[in-house]
Design a protein around this motif. Structure first.
Motif, PDB file in Angstrom:
ATOM      1  N   PHE A   1       7.040  -6.877   3.631  1.00 16.20           N
ATOM      2  CA  PHE A   1       5.727  -6.920   4.270  1.00 16.20           C
ATOM      3  C   PHE A   1       4.697  -6.158   3.443  1.00 16.20           C
ATOM      4  CE2 PHE A   1       2.625  -4.665   6.895  1.00 16.20           C
ATOM      5  CZ  PHE A   1       1.922  -5.746   7.408  1.00 16.20           C
ATOM      6  N   LEU A   2       5.068  -4.925   3.047  1.00 17.14           N
ATOM      7  CA  LEU A   2       4.114  -4.093   2.314  1.00 17.14           C
ATOM      8  C   LEU A   2       3.780  -4.690   0.948  1.00 17.14           C
ATOM      9  CD1 LEU A   2       5.462  -0.556   3.179  1.00 17.14           C
ATOM     10  CD2 LEU A   2       3.151  -1.387   3.603  1.00 17.14           C
ATOM     11  N   SER A   3       4.804  -5.194   0.260  1.00 20.47           N
ATOM     12  CA  SER A   3       4.552  -5.708  -1.084  1.00 20.47           C
ATOM     13  C   SER A   3       3.680  -6.951  -1.037  1.00 20.47           C
ATOM     14  CB  SER A   3       5.864  -6.043  -1.784  1.00 20.47           C
ATOM     15  OG  SER A   3       6.695  -4.925  -1.781  1.00 20.47           O
ATOM     16  N   ILE A   4       4.016  -7.865  -0.110  1.00 21.33           N
ATOM     17  CA  ILE A   4       3.235  -9.102  -0.050  1.00 21.33           C
ATOM     18  C   ILE A   4       1.813  -8.801   0.397  1.00 21.33           C
ATOM     19  CG2 ILE A   4       2.985 -11.308   1.137  1.00 21.33           C
ATOM     20  CD1 ILE A   4       6.037 -11.509   1.095  1.00 21.33           C
ATOM     21  N   SER A   5       1.676  -7.986   1.468  1.00 19.31           N
ATOM     22  CA  SER A   5       0.315  -7.771   1.955  1.00 19.31           C
ATOM     23  C   SER A   5      -0.498  -6.948   0.965  1.00 19.31           C
ATOM     24  CB  SER A   5       0.316  -7.139   3.345  1.00 19.31           C
ATOM     25  OG  SER A   5       1.168  -6.034   3.369  1.00 19.31           O
ATOM     26  N   SER A   6       0.115  -5.917   0.356  1.00 19.00           N
ATOM     27  CA  SER A   6      -0.688  -5.148  -0.598  1.00 19.00           C
ATOM     28  C   SER A   6      -1.011  -6.003  -1.812  1.00 19.00           C
ATOM     29  CB  SER A   6       0.038  -3.868  -1.018  1.00 19.00           C
ATOM     30  OG  SER A   6       1.168  -4.173  -1.772  1.00 19.00           O
ATOM     31  N   ALA A   7      -0.085  -6.877  -2.234  1.00 15.15           N
ATOM     32  CA  ALA A   7      -0.367  -7.720  -3.392  1.00 15.15           C
ATOM     33  C   ALA A   7      -1.496  -8.698  -3.085  1.00 15.15           C
ATOM     34  CB  ALA A   7       0.890  -8.470  -3.828  1.00 15.15           C
ATOM     35  N   VAL A   8      -1.473  -9.282  -1.875  1.00 10.70           N
ATOM     36  CA  VAL A   8      -2.535 -10.239  -1.528  1.00 10.70           C
ATOM     37  C   VAL A   8      -3.886  -9.530  -1.454  1.00 10.70           C
ATOM     38  CG1 VAL A   8      -3.423 -11.724   0.301  1.00 10.70           C
ATOM     39  CG2 VAL A   8      -1.033 -11.887  -0.371  1.00 10.70           C
ATOM     40  N   ILE A   9      -3.920  -8.412  -0.704  1.00  9.51           N
ATOM     41  CA  ILE A   9      -5.188  -7.691  -0.546  1.00  9.51           C
ATOM     42  C   ILE A   9      -5.706  -7.236  -1.908  1.00  9.51           C
ATOM     43  CG2 ILE A   9      -6.256  -5.589   0.365  1.00  9.51           C
ATOM     44  CD1 ILE A   9      -4.267  -5.788   2.704  1.00  9.51           C
ATOM     45  N   THR A  10      -4.819  -6.610  -2.679  1.00 10.34           N
ATOM     46  CA  THR A  10      -5.247  -6.044  -3.953  1.00 10.34           C
ATOM     47  C   THR A  10      -5.665  -7.134  -4.919  1.00 10.34           C
ATOM     48  OG1 THR A  10      -3.560  -4.406  -3.537  1.00 10.34           O
ATOM     49  CG2 THR A  10      -4.619  -4.324  -5.656  1.00 10.34           C
ATOM     50  N   MET A  11      -4.962  -8.267  -4.875  1.00  7.92           N
ATOM     51  CA  MET A  11      -5.312  -9.355  -5.778  1.00  7.92           C
ATOM     52  C   MET A  11      -6.732  -9.841  -5.502  1.00  7.92           C
ATOM     53  SD  MET A  11      -3.479 -13.046  -6.038  1.00  7.92           S
ATOM     54  CE  MET A  11      -4.006 -13.536  -4.409  1.00  7.92           C
ATOM     55  N   PHE A  12      -7.045 -10.082  -4.224  1.00  6.00           N
ATOM     56  CA  PHE A  12      -8.384 -10.582  -3.908  1.00  6.00           C
ATOM     57  C   PHE A  12      -9.441  -9.511  -4.147  1.00  6.00           C
ATOM     58  CE2 PHE A  12      -6.112 -13.924  -1.531  1.00  6.00           C
ATOM     59  CZ  PHE A  12      -6.754 -15.004  -2.092  1.00  6.00           C
ATOM     60  N   ALA A  13      -9.154  -8.285  -3.685  1.00  2.00           N
ATOM     61  CA  ALA A  13     -10.148  -7.218  -3.863  1.00  2.00           C
ATOM     62  C   ALA A  13     -10.355  -6.946  -5.346  1.00  2.00           C
ATOM     63  CB  ALA A  13      -9.679  -5.957  -3.145  1.00  2.00           C
ATOM     64  N   GLY A  14      -9.247  -6.893  -6.112  1.00  2.00           N
ATOM     65  CA  GLY A  14      -9.364  -6.616  -7.540  1.00  2.00           C
ATOM     66  C   GLY A  14     -10.143  -7.706  -8.257  1.00  2.00           C
ATOM     67  N   THR A  15      -9.901  -8.972  -7.864  1.00  2.00           N
ATOM     68  CA  THR A  15     -10.632 -10.068  -8.483  1.00  2.00           C
ATOM     69  C   THR A  15     -12.123  -9.954  -8.182  1.00  2.00           C
ATOM     70  OG1 THR A  15      -8.691 -11.450  -8.158  1.00  2.00           O
ATOM     71  CG2 THR A  15     -10.745 -12.571  -8.678  1.00  2.00           C
ATOM     72  N   MET A  16     -12.427  -9.608  -6.934  1.00  2.00           N
ATOM     73  CA  MET A  16     -13.832  -9.494  -6.557  1.00  2.00           C
ATOM     74  C   MET A  16     -14.501  -8.359  -7.341  1.00  2.00           C
ATOM     75  SD  MET A  16     -15.408  -9.006  -2.792  1.00  2.00           S
ATOM     76  CE  MET A  16     -14.689  -7.424  -2.517  1.00  2.00           C
ATOM     77  N   ILE A  17     -13.823  -7.209  -7.403  1.00  2.00           N
ATOM     78  CA  ILE A  17     -14.422  -6.079  -8.117  1.00  2.00           C
ATOM     79  C   ILE A  17     -14.556  -6.408  -9.597  1.00  2.00           C
ATOM     80  CG2 ILE A  17     -14.099  -3.649  -8.725  1.00  2.00           C
ATOM     81  CD1 ILE A  17     -12.550  -3.442  -6.005  1.00  2.00           C
ATOM     82  N   ALA A  18     -13.522  -7.055 -10.160  1.00  2.00           N
ATOM     83  CA  ALA A  18     -13.593  -7.433 -11.572  1.00  2.00           C
ATOM     84  C   ALA A  18     -14.750  -8.395 -11.794  1.00  2.00           C
ATOM     85  CB  ALA A  18     -12.280  -8.073 -12.013  1.00  2.00           C
TER      86      ALA A  18
ATOM     87  N   ILE B   1       0.890   3.475   4.421  1.00  2.00           N
ATOM     88  CA  ILE B   1       1.552   3.118   3.160  1.00  2.00           C
ATOM     89  C   ILE B   1       0.797   1.976   2.479  1.00  2.00           C
ATOM     90  CG2 ILE B   1       3.747   2.459   2.109  1.00  2.00           C
ATOM     91  CD1 ILE B   1       5.191   3.485   4.509  1.00  2.00           C
ATOM     92  N   LEU B   2       0.332   1.032   3.287  1.00  2.00           N
ATOM     93  CA  LEU B   2      -0.405  -0.109   2.737  1.00  2.00           C
ATOM     94  C   LEU B   2      -1.651   0.363   1.991  1.00  2.00           C
ATOM     95  CD1 LEU B   2      -0.565  -3.178   2.538  1.00  2.00           C
ATOM     96  CD2 LEU B   2      -1.873  -3.179   4.646  1.00  2.00           C
ATOM     97  N   ILE B   3      -2.392   1.290   2.631  1.00  2.00           N
ATOM     98  CA  ILE B   3      -3.606   1.803   1.986  1.00  2.00           C
ATOM     99  C   ILE B   3      -3.260   2.462   0.662  1.00  2.00           C
ATOM    100  CG2 ILE B   3      -5.385   3.588   2.158  1.00  2.00           C
ATOM    101  CD1 ILE B   3      -5.663   2.947   5.057  1.00  2.00           C
ATOM    102  N   ALA B   4      -2.176   3.236   0.654  1.00  2.00           N
ATOM    103  CA  ALA B   4      -1.767   3.921  -0.575  1.00  2.00           C
ATOM    104  C   ALA B   4      -1.400   2.907  -1.656  1.00  2.00           C
ATOM    105  CB  ALA B   4      -0.591   4.849  -0.293  1.00  2.00           C
ATOM    106  N   TYR B   5      -0.656   1.859  -1.289  1.00  2.00           N
ATOM    107  CA  TYR B   5      -0.276   0.840  -2.268  1.00  2.00           C
ATOM    108  C   TYR B   5      -1.518   0.165  -2.842  1.00  2.00           C
ATOM    109  CZ  TYR B   5       4.758   0.798  -1.134  1.00  2.00           C
ATOM    110  OH  TYR B   5       6.070   1.110  -0.974  1.00  2.00           O
ATOM    111  N   VAL B   6      -2.452  -0.175  -1.944  1.00  2.00           N
ATOM    112  CA  VAL B   6      -3.661  -0.874  -2.408  1.00  2.00           C
ATOM    113  C   VAL B   6      -4.387  -0.013  -3.439  1.00  2.00           C
ATOM    114  CG1 VAL B   6      -5.957  -1.666  -1.726  1.00  2.00           C
ATOM    115  CG2 VAL B   6      -3.965  -2.318  -0.375  1.00  2.00           C
ATOM    116  N   ALA B   7      -4.536   1.287  -3.123  1.00  2.00           N
ATOM    117  CA  ALA B   7      -5.234   2.173  -4.057  1.00  2.00           C
ATOM    118  C   ALA B   7      -4.448   2.286  -5.359  1.00  2.00           C
ATOM    119  CB  ALA B   7      -5.415   3.552  -3.439  1.00  2.00           C
ATOM    120  N   ARG B   8      -3.112   2.406  -5.223  1.00  2.00           N
ATOM    121  CA  ARG B   8      -2.293   2.647  -6.396  1.00  2.00           C
ATOM    122  C   ARG B   8      -2.293   1.466  -7.352  1.00  2.00           C
ATOM    123  NH1 ARG B   8       3.838   4.898  -6.918  1.00  2.00           N
ATOM    124  NH2 ARG B   8       3.485   5.646  -9.024  1.00  2.00           N
ATOM    125  N   TYR B   9      -2.294   0.241  -6.816  1.00  2.00           N
ATOM    126  CA  TYR B   9      -2.148  -0.924  -7.676  1.00  2.00           C
ATOM    127  C   TYR B   9      -3.456  -1.640  -7.963  1.00  2.00           C
ATOM    128  CZ  TYR B   9       2.723   0.037  -6.918  1.00  2.00           C
ATOM    129  OH  TYR B   9       3.937   0.657  -6.882  1.00  2.00           O
TER     130      TYR B   9
END
Lengths: 574, 390
Positions: free
Chosen positions: A378-395, A447-455
């Motif tokens: 759950f954590l890996s998939i959700s953090s990967a999805v969130i981070t992927m979209f957020a990272g793309t937007m910020i990039a 944990i999700l918030i930490a993963y998002v920040a970390r990755y």
């Protein structure tokens, strides 16, 4: 194109009236995301270390700094990372040269083996080496004592040298990969012209090849340095039993021992500040040393370089390389699965002692293990999805819109890359356990918030790289064809960076599947991740079950890695 | 009948009739373009300042200048891809950018076709999808989209490649796709940003005729940006020569610019040129020279008061002969097939002379070391010589 669109607010910008433009929306959301996930935890750490009940208080920090235990931990951290960086660079460089420039056979096999440490979570590797080289119970030590008849172990893995050894096995590929890709890209005529000019083989290596790959060595060595300074897993597994602490494990210990009391967290936060200072100082020193020359002539398509004939050295070097790789890569992998199959820990590794019950137990019977697998997914998939979209937007905002103050976004996005995971975890605890009115402690969300920040930095890097491939004129063309900014994004930019986004997803999914450091500080009774579960089962002494769960984790990661390779290979053609 | 270099390509497609397009209600009635005092800055650096220009409806207008001189910025200001700090842009009778009126029409509402220097053909869409995209964004019915896209593709002779992806096409073919897409996007005004400079010489020559042909047939207003004088001379109705600071030096028809350049900059920018410094003395001209005095046997110009002036002439305007007043020595003879090129030493100056092979043979070929007389036609005089960076 939008330099003026988002830059200075002039009259022309206001001409568009009340309609808010897409660029400004993206910029605002990006800034908010980065402030919440990255800036807040850092601010909270600094505030809590230096302020107590709204007044400046430096006593805590001073007392932490003068505690001999903490100083010893700092000294250990520095020693370990110095040796790991130094030795890792030499080993990585040697193999990169051997594979890139010599005629040694079996290059394909060796390259595959080098990729394995990337998939192998280092704390699991530490467990494996503990099984092999623990002073009394390690299989190799037992064998050695049986052969020699004495009771002196061959090597004690629960020592500084042991920690250095395991981290070295895990981190040398950083330099190997950087340098071999530099060697591949380097124009071989640079070396050939030196030969033609009369230089002999050794002179070419010394005077031409080495200076040209210095930037790659520096980049790889920097990765090793940052990683080993902030590394938690290996010293946690190997050091605790012998009271060997590093700064990251000391931070964990302080918080763990105080059972999460505020005082303990403040002490941990103080050491976190110290750790960040050590990382920054080490980086500055390292850059001073390796500042020598930045060359940009490593360019061009991969051509066939002139290979050096090893002649008589070929066979011995091949044997040494294969043995080394088997020893650092295959052996620990084998021991994890072998012990995972044992009926009980301590039995000899014989087929009649083998069983699959441990795997059955962790997969079907142990609620804790099963939950941990679910949580990790759950954590890996959700953090990967969130981070992927957020990272793309910020990039996108940073690369394409280039607003004033994009530097702040860049720094905030890349910051977690050099901030140790344990420090981030402390910051997240301080921010999200009620201090600001939101209490997420003991939930999966913290944990999700930490993963998002970390990755975030991973996603930002891969998205920036793919966005830089998309020329501005492609989006401008769709604007002139009648598409609005938003439509251009959806019709042109997003489809073009989709492969990069998929790769970015896995770049986050895989490391968060094996994450230990931040989860270990943030987990609650029902939110163990796989890393946490393996760690706690191992600490409880249930070695065989820990190994079985570790085996499951490795299989999941290998499957993900293969999937990633398959996907990225598919896209190469177009 | 639409005739292309002797090839009958069938009746001219209906959609090329501009009137049918104005019925869509999105077109500007006249595609006349005006820029009034436009200033554009990028990150504080001024690209063009106080720039004014008037392009007439149905004209093929070229902005010619060295790179970078802000000519692309002018295009981007017209297309709405940059927001000028000052000034106004008017297309037809619509103000699309106006600082004072507080108007800025975003690029998607300007109804302009743009061909970018790197073509900007979307790599994830087929040729057909690329070309239909502007029509899709207009929410036209499907069959209309299909016919119009097909017509545009046929027009650039790319119909058989409709299903291909851009990576399967050559540079020239991608360029045609970009052209077709811009034709579909607008029947009034197309902006082309050096679209030919990445093509090889043969293709470039072919495409510049095609663009000219299309423009003549359809009556579209074209604004073309280039640093290549050959293309500019071939396709333009009028050319504006810009200098590296982004100012327009001269606007005019190609012949006018070539034969009547206002200054030495324009003279040097269009075509090959020789510049010889000459001095006036007692109403006569002498080649500026420290040693011997060489008489320059032409009438001094009126109006130029400076002591040293520059005589400018094209290499093709020099005739070499056995006898004449102005003597030089041939230092090099280069045979270029259709042309003989000579280098002639005149005092301290080397003069470039080009005779086409036929004339050169009639006049007699000179050899290296020969003494020859120079007869110069179409002389012009300037009081200074400006460098050209390209």
């Amino acid at each position: 194109m939008n330099a003026s669109l988002l830059g200075k607010q002039n009259d022309l910008d206001r001409m568009e009236g009340s309609r808010i433009n897409t660029g400004q929306i993206l910029l605002t959301i990006s800034t908010v995301i980065l402030i919440i996930t990255v800036a807040l935890p850092m601010i909270m750490i600094i505030y809590n270390v230096f302020f107590y009940q709204w007044s400046f208080d430096w006593k805590l920090f001073a007392s932490m700094l003068t505690d001999p235990d903490n100083l010893a931990a700092m000294w250990n951290t520095i020693k370990i990372s110095f040796y790991v960086t130094f030795l890792g660079t030499i080993v990585g460089l040697f193999f990169a040269w051997l594979i890139g420039r010599s005629d040694i056979p079996l290059k394909g096999l060796m390259k595959t083996l080098f990729a394995v440490p990337y998939m192998f979570p280092p704390f699991i590797a530490a467990m494996a080496w503990g099984l092999l080289l623990a002073p009394r119970s390690g299989y190799i030590n037992k064998m050695f004592m049986a052969i020699t008849g004495g009771n002196h172990p061959l090597f004690n893995i629960n020592s500084l040298a042991g920690i250095v050894f395991v981290e070295l096995c895990y981190y040398f590929p950083f330099v190997f990969i950087q340098v071999s890709s530099a060697l591949e890209r380097m124009d071989p005529t640079l070396e050939e012209s030196a030969r033609i000019a009369g230089a002999n083989q050794m002179t070419v290596i010394r005077k031409i090849t080495m200076p040209l790959v210095v930037p790659a060595i520096a980049a790889g060595a920097m990765l090793i340095l940052i990683s080993s300074l902030s590394h938690f897993g290996v010293p946690a597994i190997l050091g605790f039993s012998n009271n060997i602490f590093t700064l990251p494990t000391k931070i964990y210990e302080l918080i763990y021992r105080s059972a999460g009391s505020f005082e303990g967290i403040r002490q941990g936060a103080s050491l976190s500040v110290l750790l960040v200072v050590v990382v920054v100082v080490a980086l500055v020193i390292q850059q001073r040393i390796l500042r020598a020359g930045r060359y940009d002539i490593i360019r061009g398509k991969s051509m066939r370089p002139m290979l050096i004939k090893l002649r008589g050295l070929k066979v011995p070097l091949l044997i040494v390389s294969i043995l080394f790789l088997a020893f650092v890569v295959v052996l620990p992998l084998f021991i994890i699965f072998a012990v995972g199959c044992l009926k009980a820990y301590g039995l000899p590794l014989k087929l009649e002692n083998m069983t699959l019950n441990n795997f059955k137990y962790v997969l079907f019977h142990s609620k804790m293990a099963r939950d941990s697998i679910k949580n990790s997914f759950f954590l890996s998939i959700s953090s990967a999805v969130i981070t992927m979209f957020a990272g793309t937007m910020i990039a996108y905002v940073i690369v394409k819109l280039q607003p004033k103050g994009k530097g702040i976004l860049e720094v905030l996005g890349i910051l977690p890359y050099s901030i140790p995971g344990i420090v981030l975890a402390v910051g997240v605890i301080l921010t999200w356990s009620g201090a600001l009115g939101v209490n997420l402690y003991n939930t999966v969300w913290i944990i999700l918030i930490a993963y998002v920040a970390r990755y975030m930095a991973f996603s930002l890097k891969s998205a920036s790289a793919s966005l830089e491939q998309v020329h501005n004129s492609l989006e401008e063309a769709s604007r002139t064809c009648g598409a609005s900014h938003f439509e251009s994004l959806v019709d042109v930019t997003l489809p073009l960076i989709r492969p990069g986004m998929v790769a970015g997803f896995f770049l986050i999914f895989l490391p968060s599947m094996r994450e230990l450091t931040t989860s270990l500080l943030l987990y609650g009774p029902f939110t163990r991740t796989m890393g946490v579960a393996i760690y706690s089962i191992h600490e409880e002494g249930n070695t065989v079950q820990a190994c079985a769960l570790a085996g499951v984790a490795i299989l999941i990661i290998i499957a993900g890695e293969l999937l990633l390779r398959y996907i990225t290979r598919e896209r190469k053609g177009t | 009948m639409f005739v292309y270099r002797g090839l009958a390509l069938g009746p001219f497609p209906d959609t090329l009739n501009r009137d049918s397009w104005t019925l869509q209600g999105r077109s500007f009635v006249m595609a006349e373009v005006r820029l009034n005092n436009v200033t554009v800055q990028y990150n504080g650096k001024t690209a063009i300042e106080d720039f004014s220009l008037h392009v007439e409806d149905g004209e093929c207008f070229t902005l010619l200048g060295p790179s970078p001189c802000g000519k692309t910025t002018v295009l981007r200001a017209i297309a709405g891809l940059v927001k000028p700090q000052n000034g106004e842009v008017i297309i037809g009778d619509t103000v699309v950018t106006g600082k004072e009126q507080r108007i800025f029409v975003p690029p998607e509402k300007r109804n302009i076709g743009v061909v970018f220097q790197d073509y900007a053909v979307w790599p994830h869409m087929t040729v057909e999808e690329n070309v239909s995209y502007p029509l899709k964004k207009r929410r036209l019915p499907k069959d209309t989209i299909k016919t119009q896209a097909d017509n545009a593709l046929r027009q650039v002779r790319m119909a058989e490649y409709a299903k291909r992806l851009p990576y399967q096409l050559s540079g020239g073919q991608q360029q045609r796709v970009a052209l077709a897409r811009s034709l579909v996007a607008s029947r009034d005004l197309i902006l082309l940003d050096e679209p030919l400079c990445n093509l090889d010489a043969n293709l470039r020559e072919e495409m510049r005729f095609e663009i000219k042909q299309l423009q003549e047939e359809t009556g579209i207003t074209i604004i073309y940006v280039t640093h290549d004088q050959d293309i500019a001379l071939v396709i333009s109705d009028r050319i504006a020569v810009m200098d590296d600071s982004g100012r327009i030096r001269q606007i005019g028809r190609p012949e006018d610019l070539y034969t009547n350049p206002v200054d030495s900059y324009v003279y040097r920018f269009l075509g090959l040129s020789n510049f010889i410094p000459v001095e006036k003395s007692n109403g006569k001209l002498y080649v500026k020279n420290d040693n011997e005095s060489i008489s320059f046997p032409y009438h001094p110009p009126e109006g130029l008061e400076t002591k040293v002036i520059y005589a400018a002439f094209r290499p093709a305007d020099v005739k070499l002969s056995e006898d004449g007043e102005l003597k030089g020595r041939v230092t090099r003879v280069i045979f270029l097939g259709n042309i003989y090129e000579y280098r002639v030493q005149l005092g301290p100056y080397e003069i470039r002379v080009q005779r086409d092979s036929f004339t050169a043979r009639q006049e007699g070929i000179f050899r290296e070391g020969d003494i020859c007389a120079l007869n110069i036609r179409n002389l012009r005089y300037y009081d200074d010589v400006e460098g050209v960076s390209s």
